[in-house]
Design a protein around this motif. Structure first.
Motif, mmCIF file in Angstrom:
data_model
loop_
_atom_site.group_PDB
_atom_site.id
_atom_site.type_symbol
_atom_site.label_atom_id
_atom_site.label_comp_id
_atom_site.label_asym_id
_atom_site.label_seq_id
_atom_site.Cartn_x
_atom_site.Cartn_y
_atom_site.Cartn_z
ATOM 1 N N ARG A 166 -4.094 -6.059 -5.722
ATOM 2 C CA ARG A 166 -3.872 -5.110 -4.631
ATOM 3 C C ARG A 166 -2.642 -4.236 -4.922
ATOM 4 N NH1 ARG A 166 -4.040 -5.545 1.063
ATOM 5 N NH2 ARG A 166 -5.996 -6.735 0.858
ATOM 6 N N PHE A 167 -1.562 -4.880 -5.389
ATOM 7 C CA PHE A 167 -0.361 -4.104 -5.693
ATOM 8 C C PHE A 167 -0.590 -3.196 -6.908
ATOM 9 C CE2 PHE A 167 1.785 -7.421 -3.158
ATOM 10 C CZ PHE A 167 2.582 -6.618 -2.374
ATOM 11 N N LYS A 168 -1.355 -3.665 -7.902
ATOM 12 C CA LYS A 168 -1.651 -2.826 -9.062
ATOM 13 C C LYS A 168 -2.418 -1.575 -8.643
ATOM 14 C CE LYS A 168 -1.615 -6.171 -12.866
ATOM 15 N NZ LYS A 168 -2.439 -6.847 -13.904
ATOM 16 N N ASN A 169 -3.323 -1.725 -7.658
ATOM 17 C CA ASN A 169 -4.083 -0.572 -7.181
ATOM 18 C C ASN A 169 -3.168 0.465 -6.531
ATOM 19 O OD1 ASN A 169 -6.520 -1.593 -8.053
ATOM 20 N ND2 ASN A 169 -7.040 -2.530 -6.100
ATOM 21 N N SER A 170 -1.988 0.028 -6.090
ATOM 22 C CA SER A 170 -1.014 0.959 -5.500
ATOM 23 C C SER A 170 -0.077 1.546 -6.543
ATOM 24 C CB SER A 170 -0.182 0.234 -4.418
ATOM 25 O OG SER A 170 -1.011 -0.187 -3.356
ATOM 26 N N GLY A 171 -0.288 1.172 -7.822
ATOM 27 C CA GLY A 171 0.526 1.744 -8.893
ATOM 28 C C GLY A 171 1.588 0.830 -9.463
ATOM 29 N N TRP A 172 1.676 -0.419 -8.979
ATOM 30 C CA TRP A 172 2.673 -1.363 -9.498
ATOM 31 C C TRP A 172 2.208 -1.949 -10.823
ATOM 32 C CZ3 TRP A 172 7.214 -3.499 -6.986
ATOM 33 C CH2 TRP A 172 7.533 -2.846 -5.787
ATOM 34 N N THR A 173 3.150 -2.345 -11.674
ATOM 35 C CA THR A 173 2.845 -3.039 -12.916
ATOM 36 C C THR A 173 3.605 -4.356 -12.949
ATOM 37 O OG1 THR A 173 4.641 -1.892 -14.092
ATOM 38 C CG2 THR A 173 2.426 -0.908 -14.196
ATOM 39 N N ASP A 178 -2.318 2.418 3.238
ATOM 40 C CA ASP A 178 -2.616 1.682 2.011
ATOM 41 C C ASP A 178 -4.031 1.977 1.527
ATOM 42 O OD1 ASP A 178 -0.121 0.586 2.089
ATOM 43 O OD2 ASP A 178 -0.743 -1.299 3.009
ATOM 44 N N ALA A 179 -4.985 2.026 2.466
ATOM 45 C CA ALA A 179 -6.371 2.299 2.093
ATOM 46 C C ALA A 179 -6.515 3.704 1.525
ATOM 47 C CB ALA A 179 -7.284 2.115 3.312
ATOM 48 N N PHE A 180 -5.858 4.683 2.185
ATOM 49 C CA PHE A 180 -5.935 6.060 1.694
ATOM 50 C C PHE A 180 -5.272 6.179 0.329
ATOM 51 C CE2 PHE A 180 -4.168 10.348 1.282
ATOM 52 C CZ PHE A 180 -5.311 11.109 1.448
ATOM 53 N N GLN A 181 -4.185 5.448 0.133
ATOM 54 C CA GLN A 181 -3.475 5.479 -1.140
ATOM 55 C C GLN A 181 -4.363 4.943 -2.260
ATOM 56 O OE1 GLN A 181 0.259 3.118 -1.455
ATOM 57 N NE2 GLN A 181 1.247 5.107 -1.598
ATOM 58 N N ALA A 182 -5.086 3.850 -1.970
ATOM 59 C CA ALA A 182 -5.994 3.290 -2.973
ATOM 60 C C ALA A 182 -7.123 4.275 -3.292
ATOM 61 C CB ALA A 182 -6.567 1.966 -2.472
ATOM 62 N N MET A 183 -7.649 4.933 -2.255
ATOM 63 C CA MET A 183 -8.706 5.927 -2.466
ATOM 64 C C MET A 183 -8.183 7.106 -3.299
ATOM 65 S SD MET A 183 -10.374 5.997 1.367
ATOM 66 C CE MET A 183 -11.280 7.489 1.003
ATOM 67 N N HIS A 184 -6.934 7.504 -3.040
ATOM 68 C CA HIS A 184 -6.341 8.612 -3.780
ATOM 69 C C HIS A 184 -6.212 8.268 -5.266
ATOM 70 C CE1 HIS A 184 -3.814 12.078 -4.619
ATOM 71 N NE2 HIS A 184 -2.914 11.276 -5.155
ATOM 72 N N ILE A 185 -5.787 7.037 -5.562
ATOM 73 C CA ILE A 185 -5.650 6.613 -6.962
ATOM 74 C C ILE A 185 -7.006 6.593 -7.640
ATOM 75 C CG2 ILE A 185 -5.023 4.666 -8.442
ATOM 76 C CD1 ILE A 185 -2.842 3.985 -6.401
#
Length: 222
Positions: free
Chosen positions: A60-67, A195-202
């Motif tokens: 879930r965090f990786k989908n938000s751009g975390w590594t 969070d959902a919109f952010q995942a969709m944007h990625i």
């Protein structure tokens, strides 16, 4: 047995810089996971079920751009800064224009500097007695009824006392007079939507890159 498994999951996530946080929403205790960037100390939290496996939490965090790996990095620290394009001195440009057939030796390449050793993510340390006293005294002034007042937060206390934010949150969570933050249900719902919109944007960005690649390939064949 279930409690032992919960401790194992928490310990596994803490090695990746992800800590456990409880918050009271509508009278119910809700579980959040908080990721802390080892480079800039910024944090991000997501809501999860009690039996959410560590792999799914990290995904879930990786989908938000975390590594995650030897270091835990947020979106900003995970994105490498663009390197400036090298400039050619004016006198070199003039020489190239006046003597186009004169071959000049290529400048010797400089050896790249050795890579910096990455810092391994570590679990939240146990605060000292002095730190607990300072944090609790500050909480007594700015925290009541499950909420911070006057714009204060774990982050502002951490900066003011020069104590890691994760340690401040740990002391507040375990304090019998303070405890978890009680969030407004509308705030929780809005955060979930963000969070959902952010995942969709990625995901949309990945699809756009793929379509652009296909377009370039088709144009090159014509």
């Amino acid at each position: 047995m279930a409690r032992s498994r919960s401790h194992e999951m928490n310990a596994e996530l803490e090695t990746q810089g992800i800590t456990l946080s409880h918050q009271v929403i509508n009278g119910k205790r809700v579980i959040f996971r908080v990721a802390t960037c080892t480079q800039c100390q910024s944090t991000e939290e997501n809501r999860f079920g009690a039996d959410f496996p560590p792999d799914a939490v990290i995904k879930r965090f990786k989908n938000s751009g975390w590594t995650f790996g030897k270091r835990t990095l947020c979106r900003s620290c995970s994105t490498p800064a663009a390197k400036p394009r090298p400039t050619v001195p004016t006198h070199q440009k003039d020489e190239t224009m006046t003597t186009p057939h004169a071959a000049k030796p290529a400048p010797a390449a400089k050896a790249p500097p050795p890579p910096a050793q990455p810092l391994a993510a570590s679990p939240v340390r146990t605060p000292t007695i002095a730190e607990v006293v300072r944090i609790v005294e500050k909480l007594d002034m700015v925290f009541s009824d499950g909420r911070y007042r006057n714009g204060h937060s774990d982050d502002t206390i951490a900066r003011e006392l020069n104590i890691p934010r994760a340690v401040v949150a740990k002391v507040r969570e375990e304090s019998p007079h303070h405890g978890p933050i009680q969030l407004d249900p509308e705030v929780v719902k809005l955060r979930e939507d963000v969070d959902a919109f952010q995942a969709m944007h990625i995901e949309a960005g990945k699809m756009l890159d793929e379509l652009r690649g296909r377009l370039v390939k088709l144009e090159g064949q014509r």
